[in-house]
Design an enzyme around this catalytic site. Structure first.
Site, PDB file in Angstrom:
ATOM      1  N   ASP A  20       5.453  14.148  13.099  1.00 25.52           N
ATOM      2  CA  ASP A  20       5.649  13.807  11.691  1.00 25.52           C
ATOM      3  C   ASP A  20       4.368  14.072  10.900  1.00 25.52           C
ATOM      4  O   ASP A  20       3.896  13.241  10.129  1.00 25.52           O
ATOM      5  CB  ASP A  20       6.081  12.352  11.550  1.00 25.52           C
ATOM      6  CG  ASP A  20       6.743  12.071  10.200  1.00 25.52           C
ATOM      7  OD1 ASP A  20       7.141  13.039   9.531  1.00 25.52           O
ATOM      8  OD2 ASP A  20       6.854  10.892   9.825  1.00 25.52           O
ATOM      9  N   LYS A  65       1.995  -2.883   8.818  1.00 26.32           N
ATOM     10  CA  LYS A  65       3.264  -2.167   8.616  1.00 26.32           C
ATOM     11  C   LYS A  65       4.417  -3.059   9.052  1.00 26.32           C
ATOM     12  O   LYS A  65       4.476  -3.501  10.195  1.00 26.32           O
ATOM     13  CB  LYS A  65       3.288  -0.855   9.388  1.00 26.32           C
ATOM     14  CG  LYS A  65       4.582  -0.064   9.163  1.00 26.32           C
ATOM     15  CD  LYS A  65       4.442   1.402   9.509  1.00 26.32           C
ATOM     16  CE  LYS A  65       4.396   1.651  10.981  1.00 26.32           C
ATOM     17  NZ  LYS A  65       4.462   3.094  11.299  1.00 26.32           N
ATOM     18  N   LEU A 116       0.818  -1.208   0.000  1.00 29.00           N
ATOM     19  CA  LEU A 116       0.000   0.000   0.000  1.00 29.00           C
ATOM     20  C   LEU A 116       0.851   1.256   0.000  1.00 29.00           C
ATOM     21  O   LEU A 116       0.418   2.312  -0.459  1.00 29.00           O
ATOM     22  CB  LEU A 116      -0.924   0.019   1.229  1.00 29.00           C
ATOM     23  CG  LEU A 116      -1.953  -1.101   1.329  1.00 29.00           C
ATOM     24  CD1 LEU A 116      -2.688  -1.022   2.656  1.00 29.00           C
ATOM     25  CD2 LEU A 116      -2.939  -1.018   0.170  1.00 29.00           C
ATOM     26  N   GLY A 117       2.049   1.159   0.545  1.00 27.21           N
ATOM     27  CA  GLY A 117       2.913   2.324   0.634  1.00 27.21           C
ATOM     28  C   GLY A 117       4.269   1.945   1.168  1.00 27.21           C
ATOM     29  O   GLY A 117       4.465   0.872   1.747  1.00 27.21           O
ATOM     30  N   ASP A 118       5.218   2.856   0.971  1.00 26.45           N
ATOM     31  CA  ASP A 118       6.589   2.610   1.389  1.00 26.45           C
ATOM     32  C   ASP A 118       7.101   3.878   2.044  1.00 26.45           C
ATOM     33  O   ASP A 118       7.317   4.885   1.362  1.00 26.45           O
ATOM     34  CB  ASP A 118       7.446   2.248   0.164  1.00 26.45           C
ATOM     35  CG  ASP A 118       8.756   1.613   0.569  1.00 26.45           C
ATOM     36  OD1 ASP A 118       8.962   1.394   1.764  1.00 26.45           O
ATOM     37  OD2 ASP A 118       9.574   1.346  -0.332  1.00 26.45           O
ATOM     38  N   GLY A 119       7.258   3.864   3.375  1.00 26.75           N
ATOM     39  CA  GLY A 119       7.658   5.056   4.102  1.00 26.75           C
ATOM     40  C   GLY A 119       9.087   5.001   4.588  1.00 26.75           C
ATOM     41  O   GLY A 119       9.891   4.160   4.168  1.00 26.75           O
ATOM     42  N   GLY A 120       9.412   5.940   5.497  1.00 21.65           N
ATOM     43  CA  GLY A 120      10.774   6.011   6.001  1.00 21.65           C
ATOM     44  C   GLY A 120      11.108   4.917   6.979  1.00 21.65           C
ATOM     45  O   GLY A 120      12.286   4.647   7.236  1.00 21.65           O
ATOM     46  N   THR A 162       7.408  -0.810   5.175  1.00 20.26           N
ATOM     47  CA  THR A 162       6.466  -0.991   4.078  1.00 20.26           C
ATOM     48  C   THR A 162       5.115  -1.428   4.640  1.00 20.26           C
ATOM     49  O   THR A 162       5.055  -2.238   5.555  1.00 20.26           O
ATOM     50  CB  THR A 162       6.992  -2.054   3.088  1.00 20.26           C
ATOM     51  OG1 THR A 162       8.284  -1.671   2.631  1.00 20.26           O
ATOM     52  CG2 THR A 162       6.066  -2.195   1.896  1.00 20.26           C
ATOM     53  N   VAL A 163       4.037  -0.897   4.060  1.00 20.40           N
ATOM     54  CA  VAL A 163       2.679  -1.212   4.519  1.00 20.40           C
ATOM     55  C   VAL A 163       2.014  -2.109   3.480  1.00 20.40           C
ATOM     56  O   VAL A 163       2.060  -1.822   2.282  1.00 20.40           O
ATOM     57  CB  VAL A 163       1.844   0.058   4.738  1.00 20.40           C
ATOM     58  CG1 VAL A 163       0.450  -0.300   5.250  1.00 20.40           C
ATOM     59  CG2 VAL A 163       2.544   0.986   5.724  1.00 20.40           C
TER      60      VAL A 163
END
Length: 677
Positions: free
Chosen positions: A489, A393, A371-375, A378-379
């Site tokens: 954040d 996550k 679904l997403g890739d953050g700092g 990965t989700v």
């Protein structure tokens, strides 16, 4: 044990036994009540026999699906779609379609506010017989239209006189200089009539007939539920489809009870009474033995203490942990409880999942489910064994720093409950194979996705939607600050949107509990470039106004649809906050605003955007004392939303005129804050 207490216990057991033996209960349980309520159809205006996915009138919300609430106060029911109201002219359960008409075009072609018909694609889609009619406003007068398909009409909006046109075809160069345009769907039969003779009366009649929409609300699951004898609904707690059965709600269908329970109990009521009576007798005997044992133990303990002349000691009072302003000293308070993660099924009150269960839920962390890739990780999209859709996550690495963020997020989210905060369903063990956090699944992406990401071309973020996002995000942050939590954040990537574009603030890995008796917390700056408070970056002092600064950047993003940091822009404009402050100070706000909003053409949008830009300017002050609190920010946003700008005279202004009301005193130069990660 006192005699009257024994008597009370005996009477209670006798009462329960009598109820069981009689085979009846005095009241319905909550589960049975939901099943019965959702079983009944309801009437709304002149439409009869409405059921799932709709709710309204006397039908509770849990019997419908979010986004399908009906207002039944008028003859024609009304439904809200992307914050716009439509009349519901008909509902077809078999084809899962409804016929709706815009409420703002019932009398003439000149509504107060101009907006396109937009849908949430996850819930609704146009039927095949829908065709678009484009209506143009504020056009230069061209005399009589030269095209048979182009119809001219006079219009007055907020006392401003203008010329308008409408057409059922496209590519009219004549209309490129018009101030506004609105797309309105009509049915194919009405469309064909307009193509033959395009008159204002026929267009109003076509709009009044409405257009068709197909809905999507877990209908396949509903069919399965209904076929098993259940009633369809929605669980507000799990945010998922629910099948209400006669005994209790289930995820998908009402599975038959084992023969030893429901079948045998129904077919042999005498054996039921005998079994329950026997069970009651056993419970009574057990309880009596337990009471006798307790009495004997107390007597022996009293005799022992008396013989040794030892006073009975009272238990020591629990000591309260001291709060420290040094964040590094708060870690033992967290880690002291981390052993609990392996002792039971909960940690800080949230469920502990096994790694295997989450691996199975995400199809072994299949890349197609990302679904997403953050700092920090990965989700992944996942489905638990109970049918709940979740977001998992997966932190990048299992080291001391990641473990601290992992436990920090669990501890904070476990004690927070707010409609605009993402819900934490659980986690894995701190000492497990990987650090995994399980959240509710929010299906509509992030604000960043819709502003300048993969969904930015959908055109769903109209100004009313953006205003709502700003207010709900501010509401969540104000709640956090009132709970002594600093998010640290805040950014559009961490603001999730559900199917109705309601906000869910997420990602609390960097958040910090903030003692109420201190002015700031000293800690190394962390966050995302473009959002970090410059004073926090320079002085290493974190306060609640650090979140206010980050929120100011979010407001500018909502206004401009530009990214917080973009190295492709001019070097003086790489940082959006710096660019925004300069534009506002130079009275060039119109150069910053997203063209999609119609800032130069829509008077109401222009006034509201200008007011929000002024608020963002205050939030972006370098000195934290100059910034408002989140509570003040929330109050100002709500006041801007309620302001009746439409009542003012909507005359044509110089595009720089309203900017003069913005703050003109320049703050100290802002700096680009690096990501400490």
């Amino acid at each position: 044990m006192r005699p009257h207490l024994l008597l009370a216990i005996s009477c209670f057991i006798l009462f329960i036994t009598i109820i069981f033996v009689s085979g009846s209960t005095p009241v319905f349980s909550a589960d049975e009540e939901r099943y019965l309520n959702c079983r009944n159809l309801f009437d709304c205006g002149n439409i009869k026999g409405i059921g799932y996915p709709f709710s309204g009138s006397n039908r509770p919300d849990y019997c419908g699906y979010p986004g399908f609430e009906l207002n039944c106060s008028n003859q024609d029911p009304e439904i809200t779609i992307i914050q716009s109201t439509y009349r519901v002219l008909g509902i077809n359960k078999q084809s899962r379609t409804l016929n709706v008409a815009r409420t703002d075009y019932t009398e003439n072609l000149c509504p107060t506010l101009l907006f396109n018909t937009t849908l949430n694609p996850n819930l609704l889609s146009y039927t095949k017989d829908a065709h678009n009619i484009t209506i143009y406003y504020g056009c230069p007068t061209q005399g009589s239209p030269t095209s048979h398909f182009l119809t001219q009409f006079p219009c007055s909006i907020n006392t401003t006189e203008m010329t308008g046109y409408f057409t059922a075809t496209t590519d009219f160069s004549l209309l490129e200089s018009c101030a506004n345009s609105v797309i309105v769907p009509v049915r194919e039969s009405a469309y064909e009539q307009i193509m033959k003779d395009a008159t204002v009366a026929k267009l109003l009649g076509a709009i009044g007939q409405g257009f068709g929409l197909e809905w999507k609300a877990n209908d396949t699951l509903c069919d399965t539920c209904n076929s098993s004898g259940g009633q369809c609904g929605y669980n507000q707690t799990t945010k998922a489809f629910a099948c209400y059965c006669a005994d209790q709600p289930r995820d998908f269908n009402c599975l038959p009870s084992p023969p030893s329970q429901s079948t045998k109990e129904t077919s042999n009521p005498d054996s039921l009474k005998i079994g329950l009576s026997t069970a009651g007798t056993v419970v009574c005997v057990f309880l009596g033995c337990w009471i006798v044992t307790i009495i004997q133990r107390k007597r022996r303990k009293a005799a022992l203490l008396k013989s040794k002349d030892i006073p009975v000691a009272t238990p020591p009072s629990s000591k309260r942990l001291a709060t420290s302003t040094n964040l590094s000293q708060t870690i033992p308070a967290i880690t002291s409880s981390k052993s609990d993660i392996n002792k039971g099924s909960t940690y800080f009150g949230v469920r502990v999942f096994s790694y295997n269960e989450l691996e199975e839920a995400t199809s072994y962390f299949d890349s197609s489910k990302e679904l997403g890739d953050g700092g920090f990780g990965t989700v992944y999209y996942g489905v638990l064994r109970d049918g709940r859709a979740v977001a998992v996550k997966r932190l990048y690495e299992n080291n001391l720093r990641r473990a601290e963020q992992f436990m920090n997020e669990i501890e904070i989210l476990a004690h927070l409950r707010h409609t605009n905060l993402v819900t934490l369903h659980g986690c894995t063990s701190r000492h497990g194979r990987e650090l995994l956090l399980v959240y509710e699944y929010i299906p509509n992406g992030t604000v960043s996705d819709h502003l300048h990401g993969k969904q930015s071309n959908a055109g769903l973020l109209t100004w009313p939607v953006r205003m709502s996002i700003a207010i709900e995000t501010a509401c969540a942050l104000a709640y956090l600050h009132s709970s002594d939590v600093i998010h640290r954040d805040v950014k559009t990537n961490n603001i999730l949107l559900d199917n109705d574009f309601h906000v869910k603030v997420a990602d609390f890995g960097l958040s910090r509990l903030f003692p109420t008796d201190v002015t700031h917390v000293s800690t190394a700056p962390q966050g995302t470039p473009g959002y970090v408070d410059p004073e926090y970056f320079q002085c290493y002092q974190l306060t609640d106004r650090s979140d206010v600064y980050s929120f100011g950047v979010v407001l500018i993003e909502l206004i401009s649809a530009l990214e917080a940091v973009d190295t492709n822009r001019h070097r003086h404009d790489i940082n959006l906050s710096i660019m925004a402050v300069n534009k506002i100070q130079n009275q060039a706000l119109n150069e910053l605003v997203d063209p999609f909003l119609g800032f130069d053409k829509d008077f109401v949008v222009r006034k509201m955007v200008t007011s929000v830009a002024e608020l963002a300017f205050r939030c972006l002050q370098q000195q934290r004392e100059m910034r408002p609190t989140m509570v003040e920010v929330l109050e100002i946003l709500r006041r801007i939303e309620k302001e009746n700008y439409g009542a003012e005279k909507a005359h044509v202004l110089d595009t720089r005129e309203d900017d003069s009301g913005l703050l003109k005193h320049p703050p100290p130069a802002l700096e680009l804050s690096p990501d400490s990660e």
